[in-house]
Design a protein around this motif. Sequence first.
Motif, PDB file in Angstrom:
ATOM      1  N   GLN A 155      -0.237  18.092   1.495  1.00 48.92           N
ATOM      2  CA  GLN A 155      -0.175  17.649   0.099  1.00 48.92           C
ATOM      3  C   GLN A 155      -0.027  18.817  -0.892  1.00 48.92           C
ATOM      4  O   GLN A 155       0.783  18.755  -1.808  1.00 48.92           O
ATOM      5  CB  GLN A 155      -1.424  16.823  -0.234  1.00 48.92           C
ATOM      6  CG  GLN A 155      -1.424  16.216  -1.625  1.00 48.92           C
ATOM      7  CD  GLN A 155      -0.342  15.132  -1.787  1.00 48.92           C
ATOM      8  OE1 GLN A 155      -0.090  14.338  -0.887  1.00 48.92           O
ATOM      9  NE2 GLN A 155       0.316  15.126  -2.940  1.00 48.92           N
ATOM     10  N   GLU A 156      -0.810  19.913  -0.686  1.00 46.55           N
ATOM     11  CA  GLU A 156      -0.777  21.011  -1.661  1.00 46.55           C
ATOM     12  C   GLU A 156       0.615  21.632  -1.724  1.00 46.55           C
ATOM     13  O   GLU A 156       1.135  21.937  -2.795  1.00 46.55           O
ATOM     14  CB  GLU A 156      -1.783  22.125  -1.303  1.00 46.55           C
ATOM     15  CG  GLU A 156      -3.171  21.654  -0.911  1.00 46.55           C
ATOM     16  CD  GLU A 156      -3.229  21.196   0.537  1.00 46.55           C
ATOM     17  OE1 GLU A 156      -3.095  22.047   1.441  1.00 46.55           O
ATOM     18  OE2 GLU A 156      -3.403  19.976   0.781  1.00 46.55           O
ATOM     19  N   GLU A 157       1.190  21.805  -0.540  1.00 47.58           N
ATOM     20  CA  GLU A 157       2.529  22.390  -0.510  1.00 47.58           C
ATOM     21  C   GLU A 157       3.528  21.479  -1.203  1.00 47.58           C
ATOM     22  O   GLU A 157       4.443  21.936  -1.893  1.00 47.58           O
ATOM     23  CB  GLU A 157       2.973  22.589   0.939  1.00 47.58           C
ATOM     24  CG  GLU A 157       2.668  23.962   1.476  1.00 47.58           C
ATOM     25  CD  GLU A 157       3.188  24.090   2.904  1.00 47.58           C
ATOM     26  OE1 GLU A 157       4.414  24.000   3.094  1.00 47.58           O
ATOM     27  OE2 GLU A 157       2.355  24.254   3.817  1.00 47.58           O
ATOM     28  N   TYR A 158       3.337  20.191  -0.971  1.00 44.64           N
ATOM     29  CA  TYR A 158       4.224  19.220  -1.605  1.00 44.64           C
ATOM     30  C   TYR A 158       4.094  19.314  -3.129  1.00 44.64           C
ATOM     31  O   TYR A 158       5.090  19.340  -3.849  1.00 44.64           O
ATOM     32  CB  TYR A 158       3.883  17.816  -1.115  1.00 44.64           C
ATOM     33  CG  TYR A 158       4.576  16.731  -1.903  1.00 44.64           C
ATOM     34  CD1 TYR A 158       5.946  16.484  -1.722  1.00 44.64           C
ATOM     35  CD2 TYR A 158       3.895  15.978  -2.841  1.00 44.64           C
ATOM     36  CE1 TYR A 158       6.593  15.508  -2.456  1.00 44.64           C
ATOM     37  CE2 TYR A 158       4.539  14.998  -3.579  1.00 44.64           C
ATOM     38  CZ  TYR A 158       5.884  14.766  -3.380  1.00 44.64           C
ATOM     39  OH  TYR A 158       6.527  13.801  -4.119  1.00 44.64           O
ATOM     40  N   ASP A 159       2.849  19.393  -3.613  1.00 43.67           N
ATOM     41  CA  ASP A 159       2.636  19.495  -5.062  1.00 43.67           C
ATOM     42  C   ASP A 159       3.305  20.749  -5.612  1.00 43.67           C
ATOM     43  O   ASP A 159       3.923  20.712  -6.679  1.00 43.67           O
ATOM     44  CB  ASP A 159       1.132  19.514  -5.381  1.00 43.67           C
ATOM     45  CG  ASP A 159       0.477  18.178  -5.042  1.00 43.67           C
ATOM     46  OD1 ASP A 159       1.216  17.167  -5.004  1.00 43.67           O
ATOM     47  OD2 ASP A 159      -0.747  18.149  -4.799  1.00 43.67           O
ATOM     48  N   LEU A 187      10.295  21.124 -10.946  1.00 42.35           N
ATOM     49  CA  LEU A 187      10.218  20.766 -12.364  1.00 42.35           C
ATOM     50  C   LEU A 187      10.497  21.972 -13.245  1.00 42.35           C
ATOM     51  O   LEU A 187      11.081  21.844 -14.313  1.00 42.35           O
ATOM     52  CB  LEU A 187       8.841  20.175 -12.691  1.00 42.35           C
ATOM     53  CG  LEU A 187       8.606  18.758 -12.171  1.00 42.35           C
ATOM     54  CD1 LEU A 187       7.152  18.361 -12.350  1.00 42.35           C
ATOM     55  CD2 LEU A 187       9.524  17.771 -12.877  1.00 42.35           C
ATOM     56  N   SER A 188      10.059  23.149 -12.802  1.00 40.98           N
ATOM     57  CA  SER A 188      10.216  24.319 -13.663  1.00 40.98           C
ATOM     58  C   SER A 188      11.564  25.007 -13.474  1.00 40.98           C
ATOM     59  O   SER A 188      11.982  25.782 -14.328  1.00 40.98           O
ATOM     60  CB  SER A 188       9.085  25.310 -13.403  1.00 40.98           C
ATOM     61  OG  SER A 188       9.086  25.660 -12.042  1.00 40.98           O
ATOM     62  N   ASP A 205       8.471   8.825  -8.984  1.00 45.16           N
ATOM     63  CA  ASP A 205       7.222   8.998  -9.741  1.00 45.16           C
ATOM     64  C   ASP A 205       7.108  10.389 -10.344  1.00 45.16           C
ATOM     65  O   ASP A 205       6.335  10.605 -11.271  1.00 45.16           O
ATOM     66  CB  ASP A 205       6.019   8.754  -8.822  1.00 45.16           C
ATOM     67  CG  ASP A 205       6.235   7.537  -7.952  1.00 45.16           C
ATOM     68  OD1 ASP A 205       6.604   6.493  -8.515  1.00 45.16           O
ATOM     69  OD2 ASP A 205       6.071   7.641  -6.718  1.00 45.16           O
ATOM     70  N   GLU A 206       7.882  11.340  -9.825  1.00 44.24           N
ATOM     71  CA  GLU A 206       7.705  12.721 -10.257  1.00 44.24           C
ATOM     72  C   GLU A 206       8.776  13.174 -11.247  1.00 44.24           C
ATOM     73  O   GLU A 206       8.631  14.212 -11.879  1.00 44.24           O
ATOM     74  CB  GLU A 206       7.764  13.676  -9.041  1.00 44.24           C
ATOM     75  CG  GLU A 206       7.033  13.178  -7.817  1.00 44.24           C
ATOM     76  CD  GLU A 206       5.533  13.405  -7.931  1.00 44.24           C
ATOM     77  OE1 GLU A 206       5.089  13.909  -8.983  1.00 44.24           O
ATOM     78  OE2 GLU A 206       4.818  13.070  -6.971  1.00 44.24           O
ATOM     79  N   GLY A 265       0.784  -1.225   0.000  1.00 40.92           N
ATOM     80  CA  GLY A 265       0.000   0.000   0.000  1.00 40.92           C
ATOM     81  C   GLY A 265       0.814   1.273   0.000  1.00 40.92           C
ATOM     82  O   GLY A 265       0.301   2.330   0.361  1.00 40.92           O
ATOM     83  N   SER A 266       2.067   1.186  -0.419  1.00 40.31           N
ATOM     84  CA  SER A 266       2.865   2.411  -0.502  1.00 40.31           C
ATOM     85  C   SER A 266       2.298   3.313  -1.589  1.00 40.31           C
ATOM     86  O   SER A 266       1.925   2.859  -2.662  1.00 40.31           O
ATOM     87  CB  SER A 266       4.325   2.089  -0.833  1.00 40.31           C
ATOM     88  OG  SER A 266       4.839   1.216   0.117  1.00 40.31           O
ATOM     89  N   GLU A 267       2.251   4.618  -1.290  1.00 33.14           N
ATOM     90  CA  GLU A 267       1.629   5.539  -2.240  1.00 33.14           C
ATOM     91  C   GLU A 267       2.656   6.309  -3.055  1.00 33.14           C
ATOM     92  O   GLU A 267       2.317   6.897  -4.075  1.00 33.14           O
ATOM     93  CB  GLU A 267       0.724   6.515  -1.484  1.00 33.14           C
ATOM     94  CG  GLU A 267      -0.479   5.805  -0.868  1.00 33.14           C
ATOM     95  CD  GLU A 267      -1.141   6.635   0.203  1.00 33.14           C
ATOM     96  OE1 GLU A 267      -2.084   7.365  -0.128  1.00 33.14           O
ATOM     97  OE2 GLU A 267      -0.683   6.557   1.357  1.00 33.14           O
ATOM     98  N   MET A 268       3.860   6.387  -2.588  1.00 31.23           N
ATOM     99  CA  MET A 268       4.898   7.028  -3.397  1.00 31.23           C
ATOM    100  C   MET A 268       6.254   6.482  -2.995  1.00 31.23           C
ATOM    101  O   MET A 268       6.411   5.853  -1.938  1.00 31.23           O
ATOM    102  CB  MET A 268       4.860   8.552  -3.249  1.00 31.23           C
ATOM    103  CG  MET A 268       5.132   9.044  -1.842  1.00 31.23           C
ATOM    104  SD  MET A 268       5.207  10.853  -1.742  1.00 31.23           S
ATOM    105  CE  MET A 268       6.882  11.174  -2.293  1.00 31.23           C
ATOM    106  N   THR A 269       7.247   6.713  -3.853  1.00 32.14           N
ATOM    107  CA  THR A 269       8.569   6.147  -3.619  1.00 32.14           C
ATOM    108  C   THR A 269       9.632   7.216  -3.789  1.00 32.14           C
ATOM    109  O   THR A 269       9.595   7.979  -4.747  1.00 32.14           O
ATOM    110  CB  THR A 269       8.837   5.002  -4.624  1.00 32.14           C
ATOM    111  OG1 THR A 269       7.816   4.026  -4.472  1.00 32.14           O
ATOM    112  CG2 THR A 269      10.195   4.372  -4.376  1.00 32.14           C
ATOM    113  N   VAL A 270      10.548   7.262  -2.837  1.00 26.51           N
ATOM    114  CA  VAL A 270      11.706   8.135  -2.973  1.00 26.51           C
ATOM    115  C   VAL A 270      12.945   7.257  -2.927  1.00 26.51           C
ATOM    116  O   VAL A 270      13.110   6.461  -2.005  1.00 26.51           O
ATOM    117  CB  VAL A 270      11.784   9.183  -1.836  1.00 26.51           C
ATOM    118  CG1 VAL A 270      13.021  10.055  -2.009  1.00 26.51           C
ATOM    119  CG2 VAL A 270      10.535  10.027  -1.805  1.00 26.51           C
TER     120      VAL A 270
END
Lengths: 535, 466
Positions: free
Chosen positions: B300-304, B311-312, B187-188, B167-172
Motif C-alpha cells: 500500500q505505501e509504495e502504491y500511495d 500527481l506531482s 478515485d485518484e 466490497g470493491s475498495e478501488m476502481t481502475v
Amino acid sequence: MSGYGAHADHDEHDHHGPAPGLKRWLYTTNHKDIGTLYLWFSLSMFFIGGAMALIIRAELFSPGIQIVDPMFFNSMTTMHAIVMIFGLVMPAFVGLANWMIPMMIGAPDMALPRLNNWSFWIMPFAFTILLSTLFMDSGGPAGGWTLYPPLTLQMGDSFAFVIFAIHFMGISSVMGSINIVATIFNMRAPGMTLMKMPLFVWTWLITAFLLIATIPVFAGAVTMLLTDRYFGTSFFSAAGGGDPVMFQHIFWFFGHPEVYILILPAFGIISSIIPTFARKPLFGYDSMVYATASIAFLSFIVWAHHMFTTGMPLAAELFFMFSTMMISVPTGVKVFNWVATMWKGSMTFETPMLFAIGFVIMFTIGGLSGLMLAITPADIQYHDTYFVVAHFHYVLVPGAVYSLLAATYYWIPKWTGNMYDEKLGKIHFWTSTVFVNVLFFPMHFVGLAGMPRRIPDYSLQFADWNAIASIGAFGFGFSQLIFLWVVIKCIRGGKKATDEVWEGSVGLEWTVPSPAPYHTFEEAPPVAVINKNHF
Amino acid sequence: MKTDTPRSDRLATLEDSSGLNAAVNGSGSLNGCQLSRSRLPRFFSKSVSKSGYRLFASTLIALLLVPAAYAGYGDALNMPVGVTSVSREVYGLHMLIFKVCVVIGVAVFGVMIYSMVMHRKSKGAKPATFHESTTVEIIWTVTPFIILLFMAWPAAKVLIKMEDFSGSEMTVKITAYQWRWHYDYIDEGVEYYSQLDAEHNVARQKGAGIELERFDNYIKEVDNPLVLPVGKKIRFLHTAADVIHAWWVPALAVKKDSIPGFINENWALIEEPGTYRGKCAELCGRDHGFMPIVVKAVPQEEYDAFIQGKLSEGQTADFDTTRQWGKSELMARGEEVYGRNCIGCHQAEGQGIAGMFPAIAGSDVATGDIVRHLQTVMNGVEGTPMQSYSDVLSDIDLASVITFQRNALGNEMGDVLQPYYVDRIRKGLDLGSAVAATEPDVPDFGIGNQTDSNFLGGAAATGATQ
C-alpha cells in the motif's frame, strides 16, 4: 449379383452417358459427376488453405517477425479458416453426399439435379472472389473468420467482395441442403425406411436441417455488416445505438451449429467404416440416431460459450456452461458405441479403418478439451489462447479431415473401380498421424501457459514449442501430397475392385458394380436386398 | 513519464526469474508466479502413493511432461496458479477437469487398444453379432451425466464468486486503444497510457535483425506498468475506443472484453507483490500481438507514493506546455514517440510498406503545410488504419513527433512545432488568427538557426486561406 442396380442391361440411350469434354462437367446434372466436382474442388481448397497454414507456421517458427507483415499474417489466419471451413470441409461433405446418398438409399439421382449443378458451380466463383481480395490494394480480410465488428469494418473495400463471396457460399450450401433433404425424404427406394438408412444419410439429413436453419442467420449478420459499412446503419456500433456484441450473438447462433455441420457427417462416415472393418454390426444404431439429433438440438442453445468474456449476466453464463457440458453426453454415447462396435469384432486395419480409429481417438482428445473449455471459470483463462486453437484443430483436422480421408479411401474403389495403393495409404496415415500430433499437441501447452491466438510474434518462453509445432505443420502438410498421389494413382489404374470391395461391407452402394455405373438404381432395388443390406 | 517506484528485493527476484531466464536457469516461473516444473515433484509424490488409475494417469502425464521439463519447457506447460484466491480456484478447477478428462480418455482408449490388439482377424477373432444392449447404453448415458453434475457444482461456485463485485475498495478504468491501454485511477485522478516498450517495439519490426535473447521479457514489457496495491479488492472497468480488445492477466485470472461503447467489469484481489504480465487476448488488428500488459503489485505505501508521484509529475518542466521547447529536445522526444506509435506501420526509415502504409519520407503531408500535418496525425485518416492520435498523444508528444517527422526520415523541412500551438489547435483556435490575436504575447519561437519565420509565415498563410 448387381444387375438390378446397374443400367448395363438396358438399351444405351444417348442422354444416359456423359457428354464429351468440358461440357460434361459444366452442364452435368449427374449426382456422381457433381460429387466428383465437389471433391476435386475441396481437395484444391485443402491445398490452398494448407499453404496459408504453412505461411502462418513458418512465421511462427521462431519469435520475431521474419517473413510477413502482421497485417498479412492476420489475413492468412482469417483466410485459412474461411477456406478450410467453407471451401474444404463443407463442400467435401456435400460431394460425398452427392456421390453416396442416392446409392445408399437406392435412388437414381438427387431429387433436384439442376439445382445440384447450380449449387456446385456457384462455389468456384465464390472462392475466386474471396481469394482475389488477397491481391487487392486493401488486402484480404484480416479481422478473423468470425468477422467481429468494429474490427472487420476497418477493412478496405475488399470487404464488400468478402461479404459477396460469403453470400454465394451460403446460397450454395442452402441449395445443396434443400436438395439433400428432398432426396432423402422423397427418393428412398421402397422398403428403405428411415431407421434402415445408413448413418451417413441420417447425419447428413440432420446436418442439412442445421444448414437451412443457420446459414440465413449468418447471411443476415454479414448483410448488417455490409450496411453498417456502406449505408450508414448502426446495427453493431454503439455510437449509433447498436451493439457490437449483438453481432457475436447472431454470428455464434450460426457458428455453433456450423461446427456440428462440420462434424456430424463425419460421425456418419465413421459409423459406416468401423462396422465394415470390425465385421460386426454398428452397436446401438438407434441411439446413434437419437444422439445425433440431440447434438443438433443442443447446438442451438450453446452458442454463447464462445463469448464468456464478453460480459454476459451471471445467469446466462451459468445456463450456457450447463448446456455446453450437456453436449458431452450424446457425444460420449457416440464414442462408446464405436468402441463397442469394435469390441469382439474381427478387425483388419486397412487405411480407411486406420483413419477411422485415428478419428475416434483424436476427436475424443478434442472433445475432452472441449469439455474443459465448457467450464466457464477455466474458460476465462483458456479463451482466445492456443489451447482453443489446439482444441478445435483436434476436432477438425484429425476429426473432420480424417473422416474425409477415411471416406475417400473407403469409397474410392467404388468410384474408380480400382483399389488404391494400400502401402502408400498406410504411409500417408502414419506420417499424417505422427505430424498432426507434433503440430497440435504442443499448442495445448503454450495456450495454457499464456500464448494468445492470432498473434504473429510471441515471447521467448513459447519459442521451443512453436518451433516443434511448425515442424509438425510442414510434415503434415507435405504428407498430404502422398494422398494426392494415391488418388491420382488409383484413378489411373490399379488392382480391380470387386463390387463389395471390402469383406465386411454392408449397404446398397456395395451391391452395384465397381466402378459405379453412370446411372445406378434406375430401378429400385428389391426390398429383400435392402433388408439384407442395412445395419 | 518515467515512474521509478522503489521496488522491494522480492519484486526484483520475481522479475528476474520470469521469462527466458527461467528457461535457462530452471527456476520455472511464468508471469512472475511459480509454475509447473516446480510443481512436478509434488504432483508425482502425491500420485505415486495412490494406486490404480491415478498411477496410470500420472504416468501418462509424466511421459509427456518429463522430457519437456528436461528440455527446458517448464515455463510453458500449464496454466499459472496465480496470486489471487480466484486464480487458485480456477487453477484447481482446471486441474480437476483435466484429471477427469485424462481418466475418461485412458479408460476409453484403453478399451479400444485392448480391443484392437485382441479382436483382430489376424489373430483368428470371430466377430460377435451383438449390436445393442439397453442396460449398457443407459449406464454410459447416466454415468457421464453424474460426472458432469459433480463438475458443474464447483464450477458454478467459482463463477458466482468471480461475478461478485461487492466490497470493491478501488476502481481502475481500463480503456483499450489500437494498440495501447489507458489506465484511469478513477478515485485518484491519475491516468496514463501504457504500451509496448520502445526498445521491444523496434526489435519486433520485420527484419529488425536484433538479437531477441537480450530481452528478458520480449514483447512483454511496457513503458508504464499498471501499479496496484496488494490486499485490496480492485474493480476493473473495461471499455475500448476503437475495436474490441480483451484485457488478460493470467496470474490474476482476469480476462474481459473491452467493447467500444460498453463497460464491462471484473475484479482481483492480489495477494502477493510482484510483476504480472499479460496480453491483449482479442484480435484487434495489425498489432494485436504487441499489446502487452504489465501489472506491478506493490504494498500500500509504495502504491500511495506512486500515486503521489504521478500527481506531482505534471508540474515538472518535462510536462510544461507553455514554455518554449528547443529543437533538439523536440527531436529527441519525437524519435521516441515515433518509435512507440508510428514505426509499426510507417517503418523505421519512414518508408512505409508499399500498398499498405504510406511513406512519411518525402510525403506530401510531412513536407507540406505543418498544420495539415498536425491535423492528419490528430484526426487520423478515415477509411484507413491511420487512427486519431489526439487523445493518445499529449501536446508535447504531438509537437515532438511532428517536428521529428519533418526533420528526420529523410525530410529536411527545418521547421519546428511548439506544444503551445498544439494546444491552440485543440481549442479550435485557428492558428493563423490565434497568432494574430495574441501577437504581442507570442514568444519567440525561433531557436538557434531554425527558420521560425518560415513556420509562422506558413501557418499564417494557412490561416488566411482557410
